[in-house]
Design an enzyme around this catalytic site. Sequence first.
Site, PDB file in Angstrom:
ATOM      1  N   PRO A 223       4.453  -1.460  -9.068  1.00 29.13           N
ATOM      2  CA  PRO A 223       5.044  -1.239  -8.442  1.00 29.13           C
ATOM      3  C   PRO A 223       3.572   0.987  -8.794  1.00 29.13           C
ATOM      4  O   PRO A 223       3.891   1.751  -9.684  1.00 29.13           O
ATOM      5  CB  PRO A 223       5.670  -0.567  -7.717  1.00 29.13           C
ATOM      6  CG  PRO A 223       6.659  -1.010  -9.255  1.00 29.13           C
ATOM      7  CD  PRO A 223       5.715  -1.677 -10.095  1.00 29.13           C
TER       8      PRO A 223
ATOM      9  N   ASP B 114       5.879   2.065  -5.361  1.00 26.92           N
ATOM     10  CA  ASP B 114       6.854   2.640  -5.946  1.00 26.92           C
ATOM     11  C   ASP B 114       7.355   3.803  -4.951  1.00 26.92           C
ATOM     12  O   ASP B 114       7.008   4.925  -5.927  1.00 26.92           O
ATOM     13  CB  ASP B 114       7.055   3.243  -7.924  1.00 26.92           C
ATOM     14  CG  ASP B 114       7.466   3.478  -8.368  1.00 26.92           C
ATOM     15  OD1 ASP B 114       9.058   2.959  -8.060  1.00 26.92           O
ATOM     16  OD2 ASP B 114       7.232   3.880  -9.898  1.00 26.92           O
TER      17      ASP B 114
ATOM     18  N   TRP C 121      12.024   4.651 -12.809  1.00 27.61           N
ATOM     19  CA  TRP C 121      12.314   3.863 -13.504  1.00 27.61           C
ATOM     20  C   TRP C 121      12.987   3.039 -13.408  1.00 27.61           C
ATOM     21  O   TRP C 121      12.894   1.355 -14.303  1.00 27.61           O
ATOM     22  CB  TRP C 121      11.921   4.034 -14.998  1.00 27.61           C
ATOM     23  CG  TRP C 121      10.712   4.924 -15.692  1.00 27.61           C
ATOM     24  CD1 TRP C 121      10.476   6.482 -15.965  1.00 27.61           C
ATOM     25  CD2 TRP C 121       9.271   4.633 -15.399  1.00 27.61           C
ATOM     26  NE1 TRP C 121       9.650   7.041 -15.616  1.00 27.61           N
ATOM     27  CE2 TRP C 121       8.564   5.354 -15.457  1.00 27.61           C
ATOM     28  CE3 TRP C 121       8.775   3.109 -15.020  1.00 27.61           C
ATOM     29  CZ2 TRP C 121       7.173   5.517 -15.686  1.00 27.61           C
ATOM     30  CZ3 TRP C 121       7.261   2.850 -14.978  1.00 27.61           C
ATOM     31  CH2 TRP C 121       6.790   3.830 -15.491  1.00 27.61           C
TER      32      TRP C 121
ATOM     33  N   GLN D 277       2.254   2.495 -20.018  1.00 22.97           N
ATOM     34  CA  GLN D 277       3.511   1.670 -19.921  1.00 22.97           C
ATOM     35  C   GLN D 277       3.994   1.143 -20.579  1.00 22.97           C
ATOM     36  O   GLN D 277       4.681   0.329 -20.882  1.00 22.97           O
ATOM     37  CB  GLN D 277       2.673   0.618 -18.861  1.00 22.97           C
ATOM     38  CG  GLN D 277       2.627   0.866 -17.273  1.00 22.97           C
ATOM     39  CD  GLN D 277       2.974   1.788 -16.694  1.00 22.97           C
ATOM     40  OE1 GLN D 277       4.120   2.587 -16.998  1.00 22.97           O
ATOM     41  NE2 GLN D 277       2.537   2.233 -15.061  1.00 22.97           N
TER      42      GLN D 277
ATOM     43  N   TRP E 109       7.077   1.159 -17.866  1.00 24.74           N
ATOM     44  CA  TRP E 109       7.408  -0.072 -17.179  1.00 24.74           C
ATOM     45  C   TRP E 109       7.306  -1.253 -17.708  1.00 24.74           C
ATOM     46  O   TRP E 109       8.611  -1.721 -18.140  1.00 24.74           O
ATOM     47  CB  TRP E 109       6.354  -0.156 -15.957  1.00 24.74           C
ATOM     48  CG  TRP E 109       6.057  -0.944 -14.937  1.00 24.74           C
ATOM     49  CD1 TRP E 109       7.632  -1.160 -14.280  1.00 24.74           C
ATOM     50  CD2 TRP E 109       6.256  -2.678 -14.596  1.00 24.74           C
ATOM     51  NE1 TRP E 109       7.871  -2.649 -13.299  1.00 24.74           N
ATOM     52  CE2 TRP E 109       6.950  -2.952 -13.603  1.00 24.74           C
ATOM     53  CE3 TRP E 109       5.075  -3.045 -15.243  1.00 24.74           C
ATOM     54  CZ2 TRP E 109       6.702  -4.554 -12.814  1.00 24.74           C
ATOM     55  CZ3 TRP E 109       4.734  -4.062 -15.283  1.00 24.74           C
ATOM     56  CH2 TRP E 109       4.573  -4.879 -13.348  1.00 24.74           C
TER      57      TRP E 109
ATOM     58  N   LYS F 292     -11.583  13.239 -21.461  1.00 23.71           N
ATOM     59  CA  LYS F 292     -10.737  12.257 -20.533  1.00 23.71           C
ATOM     60  C   LYS F 292     -11.395  12.694 -18.602  1.00 23.71           C
ATOM     61  O   LYS F 292     -12.063  13.897 -18.822  1.00 23.71           O
ATOM     62  CB  LYS F 292      -9.555  13.680 -20.510  1.00 23.71           C
ATOM     63  CG  LYS F 292      -8.075  13.128 -19.818  1.00 23.71           C
ATOM     64  CD  LYS F 292      -7.046  13.406 -20.408  1.00 23.71           C
ATOM     65  CE  LYS F 292      -5.683  13.198 -19.543  1.00 23.71           C
ATOM     66  NZ  LYS F 292      -4.640  13.737 -20.039  1.00 23.71           N
TER      67      LYS F 292
ATOM     68  N   LYS G 114     -10.645  15.532 -12.779  1.00 27.93           N
ATOM     69  CA  LYS G 114     -11.663  16.147 -10.863  1.00 27.93           C
ATOM     70  C   LYS G 114     -11.426  16.886 -11.237  1.00 27.93           C
ATOM     71  O   LYS G 114     -12.879  17.582 -10.629  1.00 27.93           O
ATOM     72  CB  LYS G 114      -9.665  15.490 -10.077  1.00 27.93           C
ATOM     73  CG  LYS G 114      -9.928  13.986  -9.345  1.00 27.93           C
ATOM     74  CD  LYS G 114      -8.988  14.055  -8.233  1.00 27.93           C
ATOM     75  CE  LYS G 114      -9.171  13.260  -8.552  1.00 27.93           C
ATOM     76  NZ  LYS G 114      -7.580  12.332  -7.019  1.00 27.93           N
TER      77      LYS G 114
END
Length: 1024
Positions: free
Chosen positions: A32, A71, A514, A550, A554, A587, A590
Amino acid sequence: MERRVLKDWTANRIFEKSLRLSQKELVFYDGPPFPTGAPHFGTIFVSILKDTLARFFTMDGFSVPRRWGWDCHGLPIENAVEKKLGIKDKTEIEKTLGVAEFNNACRRLVSDCNAAWEEYIRKIGRWVDYKNAYRTLDPKYMESVLWVFKQCYDKGLIYKDYRVTPYCYHCETCLSISDIRESDSTRPRQDPEIVVTFKALDDIGDKPTYYLAWTTTPWTLISNLVLAVGENYHYAAFEHEDKIFIMARDLLPRWKELSGSTPKIIREFEGRALVGKKYVPIFPYYRDLAKEGYFRILAADFVTLEDGVGIVHCAPAFGEDDYWLCKRNGLGVRNPVDAKGCFTPEVKEYAGRNVHDCNKDIIHWLKENHFLLVHKTIEHNYPHCWRCRTPLIYRAMDAWYFAVEKIKGRLLKHNEEINWVPEHVQRGRFGKWLEGARDWNISRSRYWGTPIPVWECSNPNCGEKLVLGSAAEINKYTKNSLSDLHKEFLDEVTIPCPKCSQTMRRVPEVLDCWFESGSMPFGQCHYPFENKDWFEKHFPADFIVEYPGQIRGWFYYLHVLATALLDRAAFKNCLVHGTLLSEEGHKISKSKKNFTDPMELIDKYGADAMRLYLLNSPAVVMEDMNFKDSGVHDQIKQVLLPLWNSYSFFATYANIDGYTGQADHLPESTHPLDKWILAVLYETEKKVEKAFRTFYLNQSVSPIVEFIDELTNWYIRQSRERFWGNGLTSEKKCAYDTLYYALISVLKMLAPSAPFVADYLYKLLTGEESVHLAKWPYIPEQYRNDELIAETAVARNIVSLGLALRQKAGRKVRQPLPALKIVIPSGVERETVNHQMAMIKNELNVKAVEFIADPAAIATLRVVPNPRVIGPKFGKEVQKIIAAAKSGKVREAGDKVIVNDGNQEWKLERADVEISYIGKGGDALCENGILALLDTAVSAELKEEGIANELNRAVQVMRKEAGYAVSDRIKMEIEGPLSEAWKKHIADLALAEQINISEQEADVTKSFDIENRPFRIAIRKISS
Ligand SMILES: [Zn+2]
Ligand SMILES: [Zn+2]
């Protein structure tokens, strides 16, 4: 095109239909995302991977439900709301706004943000079930989380403890170790770097003696309680300005660097000799503790000789290692810092001030009072709060822990059952993370999350605890049953203590989010309160796909909770994809604007191009990829256009001949070209299927790209004329059957990766509803033909050499040439080449291909040894070898090259030399052991033919310009110096009868100058 396909998918409910194709289900769990995060490059990438796999497995005969998840809880949401409401700290939430209002704001924010995602995900062609998305804030989901908590609690896996944990004084909550390992949580920060002195109680000789200690957190010196040394390290006492200083011997060079003076050592000893020695605390606040065994030196294994001075100052309230060291030695913690990160009144001088802000004044005080030896500035990577960017501190506090270390053995065992892609994750990053796993801090002193369902007796002497693991259990203690399980509701629930009959209240913390996303297998179906059967069929997941972050997120928490509750792994296959970087390898950021908005690229080049580019990259399996916008564009040129062109070619002729293909018809052709492309198709399918089944998606696209190249640049090119003649002969039908079968098969193979174009063309070709409802193409073994593939590879090799030679000689392909002379390597039979001879001649437009046995007959071998490679092998002889090779005293012998200067002979490996050929009477080229020389002498006869070819080509262009259909018969006049025989040949090819046409009558008239001869051609359509 893509927009149209999207519309069709929705209108015809193709996704829903694809789910109903099979009873066999393949279980996929979707990790999620936070709804507040905007979709970005990473989310697009992972969505493409998930979609591609699911589409493949659907075609492979499974139903693959894909349920979206959100989430909805946790710090990211809380921070966004704080920003929106202008909230500065927790008191405002608790006192001014109220927890209920705050959580309502969170609830509103979460429901606002979802729409942006749907459009993004739709545009890239991902099929996912939004309507039934699970949300971690739903009462049913939360109830399952309560159940998970209680199960773990009952198994003795959850406990409360007072210990040091990473702490954000803005969010006023502890964080877990994983939170500070988040990719963007460690960032550079400037801190003071100081060395201070602690006065020893025992002096060495008659001079005052001091222990040195190094720190980058001067504010923690206030709560220093002990010093630590390494028992086995060597320490040195040295004299400095009439004082004796003690530090690690191996770090003395560093002292020199920091202080600029050379130490004069007067004594050396092992660390163990220092253990137990006492010192005077720098600050007065805890001086009284000296009586209780504080302010002495302890041995610790966390002391390193990497930086500092080899003596570590310990403040057990603010360092994890410090905390455990003191605890093991029976010493407690003194914590003069409050929840906001400010000193408490206990520290009079700095009370109410933020610890980081006090550093400057503390250093000043240390200097004034002669405790400061060195003061520099260090830039180091420092953990920051991953949500609010505040620098973290470590702080001792009460928190709830999950005893991961207790089940570590099981975690490691079940890791063995998981198929990781790439494989190395299993023993590598995931396995290592499990081995080093520490108990997990699952509590957050926050508001927006599933509350920790523990009620404690308010009587400090009672200690009674009650854990409630369902809404029903909680509702036993409320007047009306609760509609919501958030903090503002559960905090209202009080329970009379069964032991002492005082009031039990819920502990204030909520769960780490988590814990909630790790409970997803249970929460998404409200297990065990509902859907018990369904759950059993949907646990564990067959596959999951996420980014490397993750591994500690996750994936890890799914694994921990599944192991704790069910003693098995939560997923069978796990694809870990890599990172997209900017074109320059930085990397993607923005603020730096170093990338193009992916949606802009999709609007420009299409989602298929984006998908193909990403799927065909090493980033699919955890490598980095420098993303180039041009890479997306390339997919159009290299894959989509050729594919489209081969479709057009087929459609044009099939239309003329009234051919309609049958999707399930297997072509039966004896034509070598048909057999060849079917053999290539067979091989391609094997490769693509394997790539999908093993989850190595990065290998799924390139075989298809190669196939499309073989199809367009060889099969169709070579087969063109087979489609030209009149009527649908049986030979022609074989060609149609083959091309049709090849096209629909390749579209099926492409469907998971480029779902738009594949569906669009497939529907045009078959009239079926969608390629995504079709079965995966299994190409029958009967088409396998490795020999033919190898043979064609040789032929194509010869052709590419011939074409390169033509280009070098400046001879257009339309000019026929007398011969290509070739030497083929010993591994290749002449017979092999002869099989393809007609094609080679046709492609190269040469009258003959001659085999030459001895390469020396057509070219001189040139060998340039690589001195760096042969140097070590031949030593001093190298110069002789090079000289001999230079003067041409070389020959080839099997896999060796012989150099012989008349006196001496050397055998060199082919890899050790650079081999080329100087053609005799023309250029020569060699590739893969094939040596070719082109005879470029053009006879008068060949010249005529060349001119005829040019004219023929010109007529074709004119027909197109005139807008004639391929089958239209025409009238034509060719005026100019060329034999009648050639003119007739040109007319025949153009479906034309020769006749005089005046300027007025002609549809198109053109004049040409070819080889200095004037020509005029006029054409006119025969009206039907
Ligand atoms: Zn924070
Ligand atoms: Zn009680």
